[in-house]
Scaffold this motif. Sequence first.
Motif, PDB file in Angstrom:
ATOM      1  N   GLY A 185      84.644 -63.282  63.599  1.00 33.62           N
ATOM      2  CA  GLY A 185      84.292 -63.557  62.210  1.00 33.62           C
ATOM      3  C   GLY A 185      84.438 -62.323  61.345  1.00 33.62           C
ATOM      4  N   GLN A 186      84.016 -61.188  61.860  1.00 33.04           N
ATOM      5  CA  GLN A 186      84.146 -59.940  61.101  1.00 33.04           C
ATOM      6  C   GLN A 186      85.610 -59.530  60.943  1.00 33.04           C
ATOM      7  OE1 GLN A 186      81.747 -58.213  59.356  1.00 33.04           O
ATOM      8  NE2 GLN A 186      80.679 -60.141  59.821  1.00 33.04           N
ATOM      9  N   ARG A 187      86.413 -59.817  61.957  1.00 32.26           N
ATOM     10  CA  ARG A 187      87.852 -59.517  61.832  1.00 32.26           C
ATOM     11  C   ARG A 187      88.481 -60.339  60.711  1.00 32.26           C
ATOM     12  NH1 ARG A 187      87.991 -59.786  67.941  1.00 32.26           N
ATOM     13  NH2 ARG A 187      87.999 -57.617  68.663  1.00 32.26           N
ATOM     14  N   VAL A 188      88.075 -61.600  60.611  1.00 34.14           N
ATOM     15  CA  VAL A 188      88.595 -62.452  59.545  1.00 34.14           C
ATOM     16  C   VAL A 188      88.153 -61.915  58.182  1.00 34.14           C
ATOM     17  CG1 VAL A 188      88.520 -64.755  58.506  1.00 34.14           C
ATOM     18  CG2 VAL A 188      88.721 -64.508  60.990  1.00 34.14           C
ATOM     19  N   LEU A 189      86.901 -61.529  58.067  1.00 35.93           N
ATOM     20  CA  LEU A 189      86.401 -60.995  56.802  1.00 35.93           C
ATOM     21  C   LEU A 189      87.149 -59.723  56.416  1.00 35.93           C
ATOM     22  CD1 LEU A 189      84.361 -61.303  54.505  1.00 35.93           C
ATOM     23  CD2 LEU A 189      82.726 -60.000  55.881  1.00 35.93           C
ATOM     24  N   ALA A 190      87.393 -58.844  57.381  1.00 41.98           N
ATOM     25  CA  ALA A 190      88.132 -57.615  57.099  1.00 41.98           C
ATOM     26  C   ALA A 190      89.552 -57.919  56.643  1.00 41.98           C
ATOM     27  CB  ALA A 190      88.157 -56.731  58.343  1.00 41.98           C
ATOM     28  N   ALA A 191      90.170 -58.920  57.265  1.00 39.96           N
ATOM     29  CA  ALA A 191      91.548 -59.271  56.921  1.00 39.96           C
ATOM     30  C   ALA A 191      91.659 -59.888  55.533  1.00 39.96           C
ATOM     31  CB  ALA A 191      92.102 -60.231  57.968  1.00 39.96           C
ATOM     32  N   LEU A 192      90.567 -60.407  54.990  1.00 37.82           N
ATOM     33  CA  LEU A 192      90.592 -61.031  53.672  1.00 37.82           C
ATOM     34  C   LEU A 192      90.436 -60.031  52.528  1.00 37.82           C
ATOM     35  CD1 LEU A 192      88.384 -64.211  54.252  1.00 37.82           C
ATOM     36  CD2 LEU A 192      90.855 -64.133  53.939  1.00 37.82           C
ATOM     37  N   GLU A 193      90.244 -58.763  52.846  1.00 41.38           N
ATOM     38  CA  GLU A 193      89.946 -57.779  51.798  1.00 41.38           C
ATOM     39  C   GLU A 193      91.020 -57.750  50.712  1.00 41.38           C
ATOM     40  OE1 GLU A 193      89.140 -52.973  51.265  1.00 41.38           O
ATOM     41  OE2 GLU A 193      88.994 -53.899  53.251  1.00 41.38           O
ATOM     42  N   SER A 194      92.276 -57.681  51.096  1.00 42.80           N
ATOM     43  CA  SER A 194      93.338 -57.588  50.088  1.00 42.80           C
ATOM     44  C   SER A 194      93.483 -58.892  49.307  1.00 42.80           C
ATOM     45  CB  SER A 194      94.661 -57.204  50.747  1.00 42.80           C
ATOM     46  OG  SER A 194      95.054 -58.180  51.699  1.00 42.80           O
ATOM     47  N   ALA A 195      93.293 -60.032  49.971  1.00 43.21           N
ATOM     48  CA  ALA A 195      93.378 -61.317  49.283  1.00 43.21           C
ATOM     49  C   ALA A 195      92.277 -61.452  48.236  1.00 43.21           C
ATOM     50  CB  ALA A 195      93.295 -62.461  50.289  1.00 43.21           C
ATOM     51  N   ILE A 196      91.080 -61.000  48.575  1.00 44.71           N
ATOM     52  CA  ILE A 196      89.973 -61.060  47.628  1.00 44.71           C
ATOM     53  C   ILE A 196      90.230 -60.132  46.448  1.00 44.71           C
ATOM     54  CG2 ILE A 196      87.543 -60.437  47.316  1.00 44.71           C
ATOM     55  CD1 ILE A 196      87.014 -61.669  50.076  1.00 44.71           C
ATOM     56  N   ALA A 197      90.730 -58.939  46.708  1.00 43.96           N
ATOM     57  CA  ALA A 197      91.042 -58.008  45.623  1.00 43.96           C
ATOM     58  C   ALA A 197      92.094 -58.601  44.685  1.00 43.96           C
ATOM     59  CB  ALA A 197      91.517 -56.684  46.196  1.00 43.96           C
ATOM     60  N   ALA A 198      93.115 -59.237  45.255  1.00 48.08           N
ATOM     61  CA  ALA A 198      94.161 -59.846  44.438  1.00 48.08           C
ATOM     62  C   ALA A 198      93.611 -61.009  43.617  1.00 48.08           C
ATOM     63  CB  ALA A 198      95.304 -60.317  45.326  1.00 48.08           C
ATOM     64  N   ALA A 199      92.728 -61.797  44.234  1.00 47.08           N
ATOM     65  CA  ALA A 199      92.141 -62.931  43.523  1.00 47.08           C
ATOM     66  C   ALA A 199      91.272 -62.462  42.364  1.00 47.08           C
ATOM     67  CB  ALA A 199      91.320 -63.791  44.486  1.00 47.08           C
ATOM     68  N   VAL A 200      90.528 -61.394  42.559  1.00 44.33           N
ATOM     69  CA  VAL A 200      89.695 -60.841  41.488  1.00 44.33           C
ATOM     70  C   VAL A 200      90.563 -60.396  40.320  1.00 44.33           C
ATOM     71  CG1 VAL A 200      88.222 -58.890  40.859  1.00 44.33           C
ATOM     72  CG2 VAL A 200      87.753 -60.170  42.948  1.00 44.33           C
ATOM     73  N   ALA A 201      91.617 -59.656  40.617  1.00 41.81           N
ATOM     74  CA  ALA A 201      92.502 -59.168  39.552  1.00 41.81           C
ATOM     75  C   ALA A 201      93.135 -60.316  38.782  1.00 41.81           C
ATOM     76  CB  ALA A 201      93.577 -58.270  40.154  1.00 41.81           C
ATOM     77  N   ARG A 202      93.606 -61.334  39.499  1.00 44.10           N
ATOM     78  CA  ARG A 202      94.245 -62.471  38.839  1.00 44.10           C
ATOM     79  C   ARG A 202      93.233 -63.290  38.048  1.00 44.10           C
ATOM     80  NH1 ARG A 202      96.144 -67.779  41.740  1.00 44.10           N
ATOM     81  NH2 ARG A 202      96.987 -68.919  39.972  1.00 44.10           N
ATOM     82  N   ALA A 203      92.051 -63.490  38.610  1.00 42.87           N
ATOM     83  CA  ALA A 203      91.024 -64.276  37.927  1.00 42.87           C
ATOM     84  C   ALA A 203      90.624 -63.640  36.609  1.00 42.87           C
ATOM     85  CB  ALA A 203      89.802 -64.438  38.829  1.00 42.87           C
ATOM     86  N   MET A 204      90.527 -62.324  36.589  1.00 47.92           N
ATOM     87  CA  MET A 204      90.112 -61.624  35.372  1.00 47.92           C
ATOM     88  C   MET A 204      91.179 -61.689  34.289  1.00 47.92           C
ATOM     89  SD  MET A 204      88.101 -58.345  37.016  1.00 47.92           S
ATOM     90  CE  MET A 204      87.847 -57.571  35.412  1.00 47.92           C
ATOM     91  N   ALA A 205      92.420 -62.016  34.662  1.00 46.87           N
ATOM     92  CA  ALA A 205      93.511 -62.081  33.694  1.00 46.87           C
ATOM     93  C   ALA A 205      93.919 -63.509  33.353  1.00 46.87           C
ATOM     94  CB  ALA A 205      94.722 -61.325  34.241  1.00 46.87           C
ATOM     95  N   THR A 206      93.227 -64.504  33.908  1.00 52.59           N
ATOM     96  CA  THR A 206      93.612 -65.903  33.716  1.00 52.59           C
ATOM     97  C   THR A 206      92.894 -66.508  32.515  1.00 52.59           C
ATOM     98  OG1 THR A 206      94.028 -66.227  36.084  1.00 52.59           O
ATOM     99  CG2 THR A 206      93.623 -68.198  34.766  1.00 52.59           C
ATOM    100  N   PRO A 207      93.641 -67.024  31.531  1.00 56.88           N
ATOM    101  CA  PRO A 207      93.004 -67.700  30.387  1.00 56.88           C
ATOM    102  C   PRO A 207      92.225 -68.929  30.835  1.00 56.88           C
ATOM    103  CG  PRO A 207      95.320 -67.186  29.919  1.00 56.88           C
ATOM    104  CD  PRO A 207      95.114 -66.961  31.388  1.00 56.88           C
ATOM    105  N   LEU A 208      91.231 -69.289  30.069  1.00 60.47           N
ATOM    106  CA  LEU A 208      90.377 -70.428  30.424  1.00 60.47           C
ATOM    107  C   LEU A 208      91.192 -71.713  30.572  1.00 60.47           C
ATOM    108  CD1 LEU A 208      87.371 -71.156  30.887  1.00 60.47           C
ATOM    109  CD2 LEU A 208      87.255 -71.774  28.466  1.00 60.47           C
ATOM    110  N   ASP A 209      92.159 -71.911  29.691  1.00 65.87           N
ATOM    111  CA  ASP A 209      92.955 -73.138  29.731  1.00 65.87           C
ATOM    112  C   ASP A 209      93.927 -73.190  30.905  1.00 65.87           C
ATOM    113  OD1 ASP A 209      91.715 -74.067  27.472  1.00 65.87           O
ATOM    114  OD2 ASP A 209      93.313 -73.470  26.096  1.00 65.87           O
ATOM    115  N   ASP A 210      94.121 -72.058  31.588  1.00 65.42           N
ATOM    116  CA  ASP A 210      95.078 -72.013  32.699  1.00 65.42           C
ATOM    117  C   ASP A 210      94.408 -72.092  34.068  1.00 65.42           C
ATOM    118  OD1 ASP A 210      97.088 -71.815  30.867  1.00 65.42           O
ATOM    119  OD2 ASP A 210      97.437 -69.665  31.134  1.00 65.42           O
ATOM    120  N   ILE A 211      93.106 -72.267  34.106  1.00 71.30           N
ATOM    121  CA  ILE A 211      92.411 -72.309  35.390  1.00 71.30           C
ATOM    122  C   ILE A 211      92.777 -73.591  36.135  1.00 71.30           C
ATOM    123  CG2 ILE A 211      90.159 -72.425  36.530  1.00 71.30           C
ATOM    124  CD1 ILE A 211      89.021 -70.781  34.254  1.00 71.30           C
ATOM    125  N   GLY A 212      93.166 -73.437  37.382  1.00 73.04           N
ATOM    126  CA  GLY A 212      93.505 -74.581  38.210  1.00 73.04           C
ATOM    127  C   GLY A 212      93.847 -74.119  39.610  1.00 73.04           C
TER     128      GLY A 212
END
Length: 235
Positions: A185-212
């Motif tokens: 489980g911890q290995r999976v969490l560690a492997a998700l680090e870059s995906a979570i960072a990318a999701a945060v960056a994209r989420a902060m730049a996504t207009p409200l009308d484009d959420i999906g």
Amino acid sequence: MSDASDRDGIGAGALYRLMAWLSPAFPVGAFSYSSGIEWAVEAQDIVDAASLQRWLVVVVTEGGGFCDAALFAHAHRAVATPDDALLREVAELAAALSPSKERHLETTSQGRAFVDAVRAAWPCPALDRLASVWDGPIAYPVAVALTAAGHDVPLAPALHAYLHATAANLISAGVRLIPLGQTDGQRVLAALESAIAAAVARAMATPLDDIGGAALRADLASMRHETQYTRLFRS
């Protein structure tokens, strides 16, 4: 007295609050939800650590996890504006965006539990403001975002912590269901680090009308779970 900030701009007090609100011990009942993972395990979409990791990468970057992250960002920013109509719009969209009955139950039940716990121990005017403009169900990411903004916790670290906690809870469900060892489980969490960072960056730049989202199999899993014969989780 203002918080002593570290080099990333989050103060000790803000960090303390995030750790409290997003701890597994915070009374929102997150442990009882799997976001459809229970059905995915039964259908053998998820059979081991590698398939759990692949599933969660999609959820976090393209599915419900990403949508929640984008809603979180807009809710947090809405607190800093005097625009009550915008705050209501974000709260209403978040409550309506769930793809299934169980996902709606999951996000609104946790949202209500979070608000109740925060009002008792960590009250802030932002939640009172929301109550004055929106009397519908409160989605979990909106509840956490408003509380973070109301306590001056910066958006970026708050959102990163929120997505980390979301992923950690889903991994915990996978560990129990597959089952996996805690180290896997911890290995999976560690492997998700870059995906979570990318999701945060994209989420902060996504207009409200484009959420999906585009995690169709995960959405289907949440629908199929509603009629699953044997269940341990509520979603």
